[in-house]
Scaffold this active site. Structure first.
Site, PDB file in Angstrom:
ATOM      1  N   ASP A  32       0.844  -1.195   0.000  1.00  0.00           N
ATOM      2  CA  ASP A  32       0.000   0.000   0.000  1.00  0.00           C
ATOM      3  C   ASP A  32       0.880   1.246   0.000  1.00  0.00           C
ATOM      4  O   ASP A  32       1.899   1.302   0.695  1.00  0.00           O
ATOM      5  CB  ASP A  32      -0.917  -0.017   1.233  1.00  0.00           C
ATOM      6  CG  ASP A  32      -2.082   0.944   1.107  1.00  0.00           C
ATOM      7  OD1 ASP A  32      -3.237   0.467   1.019  1.00  0.00           O
ATOM      8  OD2 ASP A  32      -1.859   2.171   1.090  1.00  0.00           O
ATOM      9  N   ASN A  89     -12.823  -3.340   2.930  1.00  0.00           N
ATOM     10  CA  ASN A  89     -13.688  -2.187   3.139  1.00  0.00           C
ATOM     11  C   ASN A  89     -14.755  -2.179   2.050  1.00  0.00           C
ATOM     12  O   ASN A  89     -14.427  -2.142   0.870  1.00  0.00           O
ATOM     13  CB  ASN A  89     -12.864  -0.888   3.084  1.00  0.00           C
ATOM     14  CG  ASN A  89     -11.851  -0.809   4.208  1.00  0.00           C
ATOM     15  OD1 ASN A  89     -12.092  -1.313   5.306  1.00  0.00           O
ATOM     16  ND2 ASN A  89     -10.719  -0.188   3.945  1.00  0.00           N
ATOM     17  N   VAL A  98     -11.392   2.843  -3.246  1.00  0.00           N
ATOM     18  CA  VAL A  98     -11.138   2.385  -4.614  1.00  0.00           C
ATOM     19  C   VAL A  98     -12.168   1.307  -4.961  1.00  0.00           C
ATOM     20  O   VAL A  98     -12.202   0.248  -4.314  1.00  0.00           O
ATOM     21  CB  VAL A  98      -9.706   1.817  -4.756  1.00  0.00           C
ATOM     22  CG1 VAL A  98      -9.470   1.331  -6.180  1.00  0.00           C
ATOM     23  CG2 VAL A  98      -8.667   2.875  -4.372  1.00  0.00           C
ATOM     24  N   HIS A 102     -10.501  -5.365  -3.038  1.00  0.00           N
ATOM     25  CA  HIS A 102      -9.129  -5.616  -2.583  1.00  0.00           C
ATOM     26  C   HIS A 102      -9.145  -6.010  -1.120  1.00  0.00           C
ATOM     27  O   HIS A 102      -9.952  -5.544  -0.332  1.00  0.00           O
ATOM     28  CB  HIS A 102      -8.236  -4.394  -2.797  1.00  0.00           C
ATOM     29  CG  HIS A 102      -8.815  -3.122  -2.267  1.00  0.00           C
ATOM     30  ND1 HIS A 102      -9.819  -2.432  -2.928  1.00  0.00           N
ATOM     31  CD2 HIS A 102      -8.558  -2.424  -1.134  1.00  0.00           C
ATOM     32  CE1 HIS A 102     -10.139  -1.361  -2.220  1.00  0.00           C
ATOM     33  NE2 HIS A 102      -9.396  -1.337  -1.123  1.00  0.00           N
ATOM     34  N   HIS A 104      -6.981  -5.888   2.291  1.00  0.00           N
ATOM     35  CA  HIS A 104      -5.838  -5.296   2.977  1.00  0.00           C
ATOM     36  C   HIS A 104      -5.242  -6.384   3.868  1.00  0.00           C
ATOM     37  O   HIS A 104      -5.970  -7.053   4.610  1.00  0.00           O
ATOM     38  CB  HIS A 104      -6.265  -4.151   3.894  1.00  0.00           C
ATOM     39  CG  HIS A 104      -6.847  -2.965   3.198  1.00  0.00           C
ATOM     40  ND1 HIS A 104      -6.138  -1.805   2.990  1.00  0.00           N
ATOM     41  CD2 HIS A 104      -8.079  -2.753   2.683  1.00  0.00           C
ATOM     42  CE1 HIS A 104      -6.908  -0.929   2.376  1.00  0.00           C
ATOM     43  NE2 HIS A 104      -8.100  -1.465   2.181  1.00  0.00           N
TER      44      HIS A 104
HETATM   45  P1  5GP Z   1      -9.834   1.298   0.425  1.00  0.00           P
HETATM   46  O1  5GP Z   1      -9.968   2.538   1.264  1.00  0.00           O
HETATM   47  O2  5GP Z   1     -10.535   1.454  -0.891  1.00  0.00           O
HETATM   48  O3  5GP Z   1     -10.203   0.045   1.145  1.00  0.00           O
HETATM   49  O4  5GP Z   1      -8.291   1.130   0.144  1.00  0.00           O
HETATM   50  C1  5GP Z   1      -7.630   1.707  -0.919  1.00  0.00           C
HETATM   51  C2  5GP Z   1      -6.159   1.615  -0.605  1.00  0.00           C
HETATM   52  O5  5GP Z   1      -5.427   1.861  -1.784  1.00  0.00           O
HETATM   53  C3  5GP Z   1      -5.678   2.646   0.432  1.00  0.00           C
HETATM   54  O6  5GP Z   1      -5.097   1.961   1.535  1.00  0.00           O
HETATM   55  C4  5GP Z   1      -4.661   3.473  -0.331  1.00  0.00           C
HETATM   56  O7  5GP Z   1      -3.567   3.882   0.459  1.00  0.00           O
HETATM   57  C5  5GP Z   1      -4.251   2.535  -1.451  1.00  0.00           C
HETATM   58  N1  5GP Z   1      -3.799   3.205  -2.651  1.00  0.00           N
HETATM   59  C6  5GP Z   1      -4.425   4.242  -3.292  1.00  0.00           C
HETATM   60  N2  5GP Z   1      -3.734   4.619  -4.375  1.00  0.00           N
HETATM   61  C7  5GP Z   1      -2.650   3.779  -4.440  1.00  0.00           C
HETATM   62  C8  5GP Z   1      -1.557   3.681  -5.359  1.00  0.00           C
HETATM   63  O8  5GP Z   1      -1.437   4.403  -6.351  1.00  0.00           O
HETATM   64  N3  5GP Z   1      -0.642   2.712  -5.105  1.00  0.00           N
HETATM   65  C9  5GP Z   1      -0.731   1.873  -4.013  1.00  0.00           C
HETATM   66  N4  5GP Z   1       0.226   0.971  -3.865  1.00  0.00           N
HETATM   67  N5  5GP Z   1      -1.750   1.950  -3.140  1.00  0.00           N
HETATM   68  C10 5GP Z   1      -2.696   2.894  -3.352  1.00  0.00           C
END
Ligand code: 5GP
Length: 116
Positions: A32, A89, A98, A102, A104
């Site tokens: 991440d 999430n 996003v 996915h 985590h």
């Molecule tokens: P969500 O909040 O949708 O469950 O998690 C999205 C995750 O994607 C977040 O933890 C965020 O830090 C990660 N993330 C967003 N943009 C990027 C990126 O460009 N590269 C990487 N490696 N992680 C990303």
């Protein structure tokens, strides 16, 4: 026409860089960009399922694969004994940013419960 790929599709397609720790024909696992623990990995299917509630019966094998790969990666990263947390999430209250399913994988420190 606007680019409608998710950030994770762009990582999948090597359009933006990521620190990839696992890849197979169905998924990709990378670090991440904004880690919430000493080890914070994202495990992403190569085909886009927006979120868990958008998955259906045709995704059963893929969902099982993701869980098994999360355990395999956790073992490889050295967290089988110390433990780790897997989080999905889903939707606004779940903290989803996003819209591309996915997992985590958080590890490397004692995580509190309940989550914030
Ligand atoms: P969500 O909040 O949708 O469950 O998690 C999205 C995750 O994607 C977040 O933890 C965020 O830090 C990660 N993330 C967003 N943009 C990027 C990126 O460009 N590269 C990487 N490696 N992680 C990303």
């Amino acid at each position: 026409m606007a680019d409608e790929k998710t950030i994770f599709e762009k990582i999948r397609d090597r359009e933006i860089p990521a620190d990839i720790v696992h890849e197979d024909d169905r998924c990709l696992c990378f670090r991440d960009i904004s880690p919430q623990a000493p080890t914070h990995l994202l495990l992403v299917p190569k085909t886009v399922v927006p979120r868990l509630t958008a998955a259906d019966e045709s995704d059963r094998d893929l969902l099982g694969h993701l869980l098994l790969v999360s355990a395999e990666v956790a073992r490889k990263e050295g967290f089988e004994e110390s433990g780790y947390r897997v989080v999905i999430n889903n939707g606004p209250d779940g903290g989803e940013e996003v819209p591309h399913l996915h997992l985590h994988l958080l590890a490397g420190r004692r995580l509190s419960w309940p989550p914030g």
